[in-house]
Design a protein around this motif. Structure first.
Motif, mmCIF file in Angstrom:
data_model
loop_
_atom_site.group_PDB
_atom_site.id
_atom_site.type_symbol
_atom_site.label_atom_id
_atom_site.label_comp_id
_atom_site.label_asym_id
_atom_site.label_seq_id
_atom_site.Cartn_x
_atom_site.Cartn_y
_atom_site.Cartn_z
ATOM 1 N N ASP A 61 0.837 -1.199 0.000
ATOM 2 C CA ASP A 61 0.000 0.000 0.000
ATOM 3 C C ASP A 61 0.872 1.249 0.000
ATOM 4 O OD1 ASP A 61 -1.959 2.077 0.732
ATOM 5 O OD2 ASP A 61 -3.260 0.356 1.165
ATOM 6 N N ARG A 62 0.561 2.179 -0.907
ATOM 7 C CA ARG A 62 1.352 3.413 -0.982
ATOM 8 C C ARG A 62 1.114 4.333 0.206
ATOM 9 N NH1 ARG A 62 -0.217 3.152 -6.669
ATOM 10 N NH2 ARG A 62 1.527 2.268 -7.847
ATOM 11 N N ASN A 63 0.009 4.139 0.913
ATOM 12 C CA ASN A 63 -0.249 4.888 2.139
ATOM 13 C C ASN A 63 0.476 4.176 3.277
ATOM 14 O OD1 ASN A 63 -1.232 6.054 4.499
ATOM 15 N ND2 ASN A 63 -3.329 6.237 3.744
ATOM 16 N N ALA A 64 1.551 4.777 3.759
ATOM 17 C CA ALA A 64 2.388 4.122 4.766
ATOM 18 C C ALA A 64 1.648 3.836 6.066
ATOM 19 C CB ALA A 64 3.620 4.981 5.046
ATOM 20 N N ASP A 65 0.513 4.500 6.284
ATOM 21 C CA ASP A 65 -0.253 4.269 7.512
ATOM 22 C C ASP A 65 -1.136 3.035 7.419
ATOM 23 O OD1 ASP A 65 0.781 6.481 8.865
ATOM 24 O OD2 ASP A 65 -0.720 7.837 7.984
ATOM 25 N N LEU A 66 -1.327 2.524 6.198
ATOM 26 C CA LEU A 66 -2.166 1.340 6.005
ATOM 27 C C LEU A 66 -1.305 0.093 5.815
ATOM 28 C CD1 LEU A 66 -4.916 2.784 3.628
ATOM 29 C CD2 LEU A 66 -5.023 2.474 6.118
ATOM 30 N N SER A 67 -1.863 -1.039 6.119
ATOM 31 C CA SER A 67 -1.105 -2.288 6.091
ATOM 32 C C SER A 67 -0.871 -2.775 4.664
ATOM 33 C CB SER A 67 -1.852 -3.374 6.878
ATOM 34 O OG SER A 67 -1.953 -3.043 8.245
ATOM 35 N N VAL A 86 -8.460 -15.167 -2.992
ATOM 36 C CA VAL A 86 -7.326 -14.755 -2.159
ATOM 37 C C VAL A 86 -7.646 -15.114 -0.706
ATOM 38 C CG1 VAL A 86 -5.863 -12.828 -1.452
ATOM 39 C CG2 VAL A 86 -6.864 -12.864 -3.753
ATOM 40 N N LYS A 87 -6.743 -15.830 -0.079
ATOM 41 C CA LYS A 87 -6.978 -16.263 1.298
ATOM 42 C C LYS A 87 -5.692 -16.122 2.110
ATOM 43 C CE LYS A 87 -6.270 -21.033 -0.271
ATOM 44 N NZ LYS A 87 -6.853 -22.374 -0.371
ATOM 45 N N ASN A 88 -5.867 -16.310 3.424
ATOM 46 C CA ASN A 88 -4.726 -16.217 4.352
ATOM 47 C C ASN A 88 -3.994 -14.879 4.222
ATOM 48 O OD1 ASN A 88 -5.285 -18.883 5.139
ATOM 49 N ND2 ASN A 88 -3.917 -19.720 3.579
ATOM 50 N N MET A 89 -4.739 -13.800 4.106
ATOM 51 C CA MET A 89 -4.125 -12.477 4.011
ATOM 52 C C MET A 89 -3.500 -12.114 5.359
ATOM 53 S SD MET A 89 -6.884 -10.347 1.687
ATOM 54 C CE MET A 89 -5.773 -8.937 1.521
ATOM 55 N N GLN A 90 -2.192 -11.833 5.330
ATOM 56 C CA GLN A 90 -1.463 -11.515 6.543
ATOM 57 C C GLN A 90 -0.759 -10.174 6.386
ATOM 58 O OE1 GLN A 90 -1.496 -13.397 9.304
ATOM 59 N NE2 GLN A 90 -2.774 -14.967 8.350
ATOM 60 N N PRO A 91 -0.974 -9.241 7.319
ATOM 61 C CA PRO A 91 -0.227 -7.986 7.247
ATOM 62 C C PRO A 91 1.259 -8.253 7.457
ATOM 63 C CG PRO A 91 -1.430 -8.129 9.315
ATOM 64 C CD PRO A 91 -1.870 -9.288 8.484
ATOM 65 N N VAL A 92 2.083 -7.558 6.700
ATOM 66 C CA VAL A 92 3.527 -7.760 6.793
ATOM 67 C C VAL A 92 4.057 -7.281 8.136
ATOM 68 C CG1 VAL A 92 5.737 -7.126 5.762
ATOM 69 C CG2 VAL A 92 3.774 -7.617 4.303
ATOM 70 N N GLU A 93 3.474 -6.214 8.652
ATOM 71 C CA GLU A 93 3.864 -5.664 9.947
ATOM 72 C C GLU A 93 2.607 -5.420 10.782
ATOM 73 O OE1 GLU A 93 5.905 -2.122 8.835
ATOM 74 O OE2 GLU A 93 7.831 -3.147 8.533
ATOM 75 N N PRO A 94 2.731 -5.308 12.105
ATOM 76 C CA PRO A 94 1.563 -4.975 12.919
ATOM 77 C C PRO A 94 0.928 -3.665 12.458
ATOM 78 C CG PRO A 94 3.385 -5.675 14.307
ATOM 79 C CD PRO A 94 3.934 -5.532 12.924
ATOM 80 N N PRO A 95 -0.391 -3.589 12.409
ATOM 81 C CA PRO A 95 -1.070 -2.368 11.931
ATOM 82 C C PRO A 95 -0.648 -1.137 12.733
ATOM 83 C CG PRO A 95 -2.627 -4.186 12.152
ATOM 84 C CD PRO A 95 -1.351 -4.646 12.767
ATOM 85 N N LYS A 96 -0.474 -0.022 12.023
ATOM 86 C CA LYS A 96 -0.108 1.238 12.671
ATOM 87 C C LYS A 96 -1.335 1.958 13.223
ATOM 88 C CE LYS A 96 3.955 1.918 9.708
ATOM 89 N NZ LYS A 96 4.603 2.793 8.700
#
Length: 361
Positions: free
Chosen positions: A39-45, A64-74
């Motif tokens: 995501d180009r918005n750095a505040d979004l996952s 699309v399944k098993n969607m995992q954020p790369v980092e903990p949400p900001k």
């Protein structure tokens, strides 16, 4: 509608979210892939996920399944999706377009193109072997940040052994292949690695790379002469046409002025070419080879690096040496103790060094 061809698909995702979408499909597993969204918005996952395509006469649907954020949400109030659907509405051999909708209400459009160039594009210069030795050492003295890689043919682009097997899905590799490799080593009474520990994961990658197992690593050396040895080592008398290629890469300048970041995890969705200096513990080849690596999730490395040179200046250059110089090169390097006996410790290396010294096949 037909399934997508295997390969690396790259493009844009628009709508409620704006960003880069990367789809990696392995040749041996059509219809399945690893999906990355940055995501180009750095505040979004940003996410990685698995996708399974279902083809019907009317449409091509990606589940699309098993969607995992790369980092903990900001943002504590961010509603994270767990699944999504891609619908392909336009499908050409190397271009796809369609719509997407996630289970949290986000939706929009996407477009991707297949990025699978097989042509090298780095600037290159032809040089004689006798001139290369002095030139390369002088370049290293002037710029200690240079690292080097030798390849046996100037027509081969920079590409990892993993990508040369027509595999593209790094998530599948890290979660399945590395696990099987680790279990196999453990069953043979060899070292076992904690794959949840980034340092252990990297050490196993390094060991696998040095023993011929396909990985998303490229070997580099701090020594241009070690790189030259590996460019020439497997050539035979019949391999006299054409040139070997030795790459000079300013990895520090690349990370500061080119790519601008270091990837810290194999599941980072951003395109990356990141330098790794991995502990040589348990890997007796690492130190004599003055070894380091670049990790990458990119098939077309050369275009990725050279595209950044429009802004950051030159990061990489190649020098081509005639293959007919192979015999002189191997003997000259042997006199400097740059040979298989030193670089590849063990009986195989010792016999290889003697063979190269006494026989020219």
């Amino acid at each position: 509608m037909e399934l997508l061809s295997w390969g690396q698909w790259v493009g844009d995702l628009k709508g409620s979210n704006q960003g880069t979408i990367i789809l990696n499909i392995d040749e041996d597993k059509p219809g399945y892939g690893g999906l990355y969204f940055y995501d180009r918005n750095a505040d979004l996952s940003s996410y990685n996920a698995a996708v399974e395509f279902q083809a019907t006469p009317e449409a091509l649907i990606g589940h699309v399944k098993n969607m995992q954020p790369v980092e903990p949400p900001k943002m504590t109030d961010e509603v994270l999706p767990t699944s999504a659907t891609l619908k392909v509405v336009r499908h050409l051999p190397n271009i796809v377009e369609g719509t997407w909708v996630a289970d949290n209400g986000q939706k929009g459009e996407f477009s991707m193109h297949r990025r699978e160039s097989t042509q090298p594009c780095v600037k290159h210069t032809t040089i004689e072997w006798a001139d290369f030795i002095h030139f390369a050492l002088e370049q290293k003295r002037q710029n200690p940040n240079l690292v080097f890689r030798g390849q046996p043919d100037s027509n081969l682009p920079l590409r990892t052994s993993f990508h040369r097997t027509n595999r593209r899905d790094i998530l599948r590799f890290s979660q399945s292949d590395m696990k099987k490799l680790n279990e196999n080593l453990k069953a043979k009474g060899m070292s076992s690695y904690d794959l949840g520990n980034p340092e252990d994961f990297a050490r196993l990658l390094s060991l696998a790379q040095h023993h011929g197992y396909p990985t998303p690593l490229l070997d580099w050396s701090d020594s241009p002469l070690v790189a030259a040895y590996f460019a020439f080592k497997n050539l035979r008398k019949t391999d006299s046409a054409g040139c070997v290629r030795i790459y000079f890469f300013d990895c520090q300048k690349w990370e500061l002025e080119g790519q601008g970041f270091r990837s810290s995890a194999i599941y980072d969705p951003r395109f990356t070419l990141t330098t790794l200096r991995i502990s040589g513990e348990g890997n007796e080849r690492a130190t004599p080879q003055q070894s380091l690596f670049t990790f990458t999730n990119i098939t077309d490395i050369e275009h990725w690096v050279t595209a950044h040179e429009k802004v950051g200046g030159e990061f990489i250059r190649a020098y081509d040496i005639k293959k007919s110089s192979a015999r002189n090169a191997i003997l000259d390097l042997d006199r400097m103790n740059i040979n298989a006996d030193y670089l590849l410790p063990g009986l195989d290396g010792s016999f290889e060094a003697i063979r190269q010294r006494e026989f020219y096949l």
